[in-house]
Design a protein around this motif. Structure first.
Motif: not given
Ligand SMILES: [Zn+2]
Length: 135
Positions: A75-89
């Motif tokens: 659904y999402v590429k690795e780098q955008p997902l990583l940054w999204s999760m970082l913002v989420f946490v």
């Protein structure tokens, strides 16, 4: 039944004992006691430390499930997902703060009831753990 009553009160940010008084007077500031029944919310110093377990646990659980599902599901590429999760946490625990405290209060009321609890399931008149000797 009693569990769901306390859970509902926690989700509505209401006093776990009477279900009427609000817990918060501001965005983050809590009342010291219930405006309706007078129950003191902080039972002892450091009482709300337990709410951190709820906050951290839910944040970690959601991240641990969402990250692999979104990544390996394509659904999402690795780098955008990583940054999204970082913002989420970082952001999610701030939004969860009030409900984590409220859920902790509800759990405490469920586990070790205070006197005077009203509503569905009758009135709890004694603390379940009040007869245990102090260690
Ligand atoms: Zn109350």
């Amino acid at each position: 039944m009693r569990f769901w009553k306390l859970f509902r009160r926690a989700m509505m940010l209401r006093c776990p004992v009477c279900g009427i008084g609000g817990l918060f007077k501001g965005l983050l500031a809590m009342h010291d006691s219930c405006s309706h029944c007078g129950t003191k919310f902080e039972r002892e110093p450091g009482f709300f430390l337990g709410s951190i377990y709820i906050n951290y646990g839910l944040t970690a659980l959601i991240t641990a499930i969402a990250y692999p599902v979104l990544l390996f599901g394509g659904y999402v590429k690795e780098q955008p997902l990583l940054w999204s999760m970082l913002v989420f946490v970082v952001i999610f625990p701030l939004f969860l703060h009030r409900h984590a405290r409220s859920l902790w209060l509800g759990f405490d009321q469920w586990h070790d009831p205070r006197e005077g609890e009203t509503g569905v399931g009758g009135t709890v008149t004694a603390s379940a753990n009040s007869e245990k000797p102090a260690v």
